[in-house]
Design a protein around this motif. Structure first.
Motif, short mmCIF file in Angstrom:
data_model
loop_
_atom_site.label_atom_id
_atom_site.label_comp_id
_atom_site.label_asym_id
_atom_site.label_seq_id
_atom_site.Cartn_x
_atom_site.Cartn_y
_atom_site.Cartn_z
N MET A 181 0.84 -1.20 0.00
CA MET A 181 0.00 0.00 0.00
C MET A 181 0.87 1.25 0.00
O MET A 181 0.37 2.36 0.05
CB MET A 181 -0.96 -0.01 1.19
CG MET A 181 -2.01 1.09 1.19
SD MET A 181 -2.93 1.28 -0.35
CE MET A 181 -4.25 0.13 -0.12
N ILE A 182 2.19 1.07 -0.09
CA ILE A 182 3.12 2.21 -0.16
C ILE A 182 3.77 2.28 -1.53
O ILE A 182 3.90 3.35 -2.12
CB ILE A 182 4.20 2.08 0.94
CG1 ILE A 182 3.54 2.20 2.32
CG2 ILE A 182 5.27 3.15 0.76
CD1 ILE A 182 4.47 1.92 3.48
N THR A 183 4.19 1.14 -2.06
CA THR A 183 4.88 1.09 -3.34
C THR A 183 3.94 0.55 -4.40
O THR A 183 3.46 -0.57 -4.27
CB THR A 183 6.12 0.16 -3.24
OG1 THR A 183 6.90 0.57 -2.12
CG2 THR A 183 6.94 0.22 -4.51
N PRO A 184 3.65 1.33 -5.44
CA PRO A 184 2.71 0.87 -6.47
C PRO A 184 3.21 -0.32 -7.27
O PRO A 184 4.42 -0.57 -7.33
CB PRO A 184 2.55 2.08 -7.39
CG PRO A 184 3.22 3.22 -6.74
CD PRO A 184 4.16 2.66 -5.71
N SER A 185 2.26 -1.01 -7.87
CA SER A 185 2.62 -2.14 -8.72
C SER A 185 3.31 -1.62 -9.97
O SER A 185 3.13 -0.48 -10.39
CB SER A 185 1.35 -2.92 -9.13
OG SER A 185 0.52 -2.10 -9.92
N SER A 186 4.10 -2.47 -10.58
CA SER A 186 4.80 -2.08 -11.79
C SER A 186 3.98 -2.41 -13.03
O SER A 186 4.31 -1.98 -14.13
CB SER A 186 6.16 -2.79 -11.88
OG SER A 186 5.93 -4.18 -12.02
#
Length: 189
Positions: A181-186
């Motif tokens: 929930m901090i780092t978006p999906s690629s």
């Protein structure tokens, strides 16, 4: 490249932005609500109440947008380290968070709609928000004031539980529940 939509393992940046924006506004609204009723200056209290109502309508719009986005984008699966009980209760906790985030601004809107003071609500001084079609009365105002108060405290308790669970996952279990929930999906996941 980071994805706007969710993947099977991570949230996209649209959901992440909505999550944190709603969370900050929700907590800020609680703090503002506590402060505005304790201010002695009527002018300052009035301005804070108008600001509280403005952010309440913004919160309502954002949570409706988030729910619509969520219905169109499946949430990533929980990591394998999450136990059976937590897998069953997590959706209920998220449903409760959504319910409180809708009920709280609606109860505030009902409160200002039934108030015999008939003070217009002007979100961010842009337009006059129409009242809900509810009868004005002191008894109704008292009911909705109590409902709004109880919903606020129950909602903030639920948010505190949500934060505690996220920290537990990050600090004790060391899984990806918080980091996704901090780092978006690629988009390639």
């Amino acid at each position: 490249m980071q994805s706007i939509t969710n993947t099977p393992t991570r949230y996209g940046w649209a959901m992440i932005i909505l999550h944190w924006l709603i969370g900050i506004i929700f907590i800020g609204q609680f703090v503002l609500g506590v402060v505005m009723v304790r201010i002695e200056s009527q002018r300052t209290a009035f301005e804070l109440i108008q600001l509280h109502k403005s952010f309440g309508f913004l919160l309502l719009g954002l949570i409706i947008l988030r729910i619509a986005w969520r219905l169109g984008n499946a949430a990533p699966a929980l990591p394998g380290s999450v136990g059976t009980l937590e897998r069953r209760t997590a959706p209920l906790a998220h449903f409760a968070l959504y319910a409180f985030q809708i009920a709280l601004p609606l109860s505030g809107w009902a409160l200002v709609s039934v108030s015999t003071l008939e003070i217009p609500t002007m979100p961010f001084n842009l337009f006059v928000m129409p009242n809900l079609p509810l009868a004005e009365s002191d008894a109704s105002e008292s009911f909705w004031a109590s409902a709004h108060w109880y919903l606020a405290y129950a909602g903030i308790a639920l948010v505190a539980l949500h934060i505690a669970a996220a920290l537990r996952h990050n600090l004790l279990l060391r899984d990806t529940v918080l980091t996704r929930m901090i780092t978006p999906s690629s988009g390639r996941e």
